[in-house]
Design an enzyme around this catalytic site. Structure first.
Site, PDB file in Angstrom:
ATOM      1  N   LYS A 125      -0.441  -3.081   0.510  1.00 27.59           N
ATOM      2  CA  LYS A 125       0.787  -2.966   1.306  1.00 27.59           C
ATOM      3  C   LYS A 125       1.715  -4.088   0.907  1.00 27.59           C
ATOM      4  CE  LYS A 125       2.029  -0.468   5.021  1.00 27.59           C
ATOM      5  NZ  LYS A 125       1.363   0.819   5.362  1.00 27.59           N
TER       6      LYS A 125
HETATM    7  N1  GLU Z   1       3.016   3.981   4.403  1.00 25.31           N
HETATM    8  C1  GLU Z   1       2.156   5.104   4.646  1.00 25.31           C
HETATM    9  C2  GLU Z   1       0.887   4.666   5.357  1.00 25.31           C
HETATM   10  O1  GLU Z   1       0.876   3.675   6.041  1.00 25.31           O
HETATM   11  C3  GLU Z   1       1.907   5.914   3.408  1.00 25.31           C
HETATM   12  C4  GLU Z   1       1.229   5.193   2.290  1.00 25.31           C
HETATM   13  C5  GLU Z   1       1.154   5.994   0.989  1.00 25.31           C
HETATM   14  O2  GLU Z   1       1.558   7.146   0.943  1.00 25.31           O
HETATM   15  O3  GLU Z   1       0.672   5.396   0.027  1.00 25.31           O
HETATM   16  O4  GLU Z   1      -0.122   5.325   5.315  1.00 25.31           O
END
Ligand code: GLU
Length: 439
Positions: A125
């Site tokens: 992240k």
């Molecule tokens: N930001 C989204 C999550 O927290 C999607 C992450 C992604 O598609 O890699 O799951």
């Protein structure tokens, strides 16, 4: 007739409380879920030690020329928690309050989410600490490009694959892709398009990604309703956060006869006992950036929002929104976490005591990353899938994961969240035991 929310709420919630002013150790909370799940799974101590910390923590500072000609320095992050199951995977968040601690928590959560969903991905992240609403579109493009340029080959289609999150969207990913292709991935353009997911469809995205997280939330709610013989039609919904996840969840649930009676975002909360026209509200938010000023709803306070009489609550904003006070106030049967980490452990304990069922984030909002995986596979194979194929696969993936959670919860007599972490942990432990630690 029940009392209007303003009267009910003042009896149950002190009006001065704001959750966000309290210090909240988000990463510690996520670590504690691992520790709790480890009581049900045989985890070698060194594996638990590895999984407690992120593998890499990257912080970059980069200057961007603003529209007024001045330069502003930004701070960007990419936390790579685990890649034992596959490339680091997870969103990029643009938010003024984002911190290293948040990104560590959110990155770890992606590891659990991908492992639970059986995806060949690890967890990551990142993002930038700034308010994307406070800059122009041109500035946003330059900020995004300088950020992804600074990350360089620390991301890549087989190494770390970012996606949208709070404050970012398909356009952000289009800028990210273009930057990557023009700097690092110049040669193998098609395969390199899998460096980010959640792209616009014309730029290598997949159909069904935009609505995937909301659709996944609804699959979980529907499955819960089926198992508990709860008739969804005619029921009431409240939603906190009306961005991609909140709005799509409300729209898809509306088609099942569930009406949205209260909604909130960073600008405030609105109540409409007759039910909002969610399509119109979504369109309004797309044009105006928030629910503020929407005519067909009565303004209510945050405290009143949590006390609204309804059946289902979908928190789809930020972490740490449901503390003990909010959990005491809620008048619903089910909380389905569209956001990551919206319930604090104290809030969750109150929900459990009050018999309010919880569908945890790592399952409930996993539709997004699951369809990100489908996008990544299509990019790798130069394929284009039809919407039906994406939708069918997503539904099966969500129901299978729901089942894994239920089985674990039953066998180990634990709550849904710890069951999800337990399922994920079993998979991760198995891989560590098979491969051992290098050298
Ligand atoms: N930001 C989204 C999550 O927290 C999607 C992450 C992604 O598609 O890699 O799951």
């Amino acid at each position: 007739m029940s009392a209007p929310p303003s009267q009910r709420a003042s009896q149950t919630v002190p009006s001065t409380r704001t959750v966000t002013t309290e210090r909240y150790d988000f990463f510690r909370v996520i670590q504690s879920y691992l520790d709790e799940a480890a009581r049900h799974v045989n985890v070698p101590e060194h594996v638990r030690g590895i999984l407690r910390e992120p593998k890499n923590e990257l912080i970059v500072h980069f200057p961007v020329r603003m529209d007024n000609g001045e330069y502003r320095l930004f701070k960007g992050y990419r936390i790579q928690h685990s890649n034992i199951l596959g490339p680091f995977k997870g969103g990029m968040r643009y938010h003024e309050h984002a911190s290293l601690d948040d990104f560590k928590a959110l990155a770890a959560m992606m590891t659990w989410k991908c492992a639970l969903m059986n995806l060949p991905f690890g967890g990551g992240k990142g993002g930038i600490k700034f308010d994307p609403r406070g800059v122009s579109r041109d500035e946003l493009g330059r900020i995004t490009r300088r950020f992804f340029h600074a990350l360089g080959s620390n991301i890549g289609p087989d190494y770390d694959v970012p996606a949208p999150d709070v404050g970012t969207n398909a356009q952000t990913m289009a800028w990210a892709l273009d930057t990557y292709l023009n700097t690092v991935g110049m040669v193998h353009k098609t395969a390199a398009s899998g460096v980010v997911t959640g792209k616009p469809v014309a730029s290598g995205g997949t159909v069904g990604r935009e609505t995937a997280t909301g659709q996944g939330v609804v699959h979980c709610i529907s499955e819960w309703a089926r198992r508990t013989r709860f008739k969804l039609e005619g029921k009431k919904l409240i939603v906190q956060g009306f961005g991609n996840v909140g709005s799509n969840t409300a729209v898809i649930l509306a088609a099942l006869g569930v009406s949205l009676v209260a909604v909130g975002d960073h600008t405030g909360y609105l109540y409409n006992p007759e039910g909002f026209n969610v399509h119109r509200l979504k369109q309004y938010v797309a044009q105006n950036g928030s629910i503020a000023g929407y005519a067909n709803g009565q303004k209510i306070t945050r405290e009143e929002f949590f006390a609204v009489q309804a059946d289902i609550f979908v928190p789809a904003a930020l972490e740490n929104q449901i503390g003990a006070t909010e959990a005491e106030a809620l008048q619903v049967s089910l909380v389905a976490e569209g956001a990551n980490g919206p319930c604090s452990p104290e809030g969750e304990a109150v929900l459990a005591r009050r018999g309010i069922e919880l569908l945890p984030d790592v399952l409930a909002n996993a539709g997004g990353v699951t369809v990100s995986y489908y996008e990544w596979v299509q990019n790798k194979r130069s394929e284009t899938w039809a919407l039906e194929e994406v939708e069918e696969r997503l539904e099966k993936a969500m129901l299978d994961a729901y089942d894994r959670m239920s089985q674990f919860a039953k066998t180990h007599n634990c709550g849904n969240r710890i069951a999800c972490y337990g399922v994920a942990l079993q998979r991760l432990v198995q891989v560590y035991v098979e491969r051992e630690i290098f050298p």
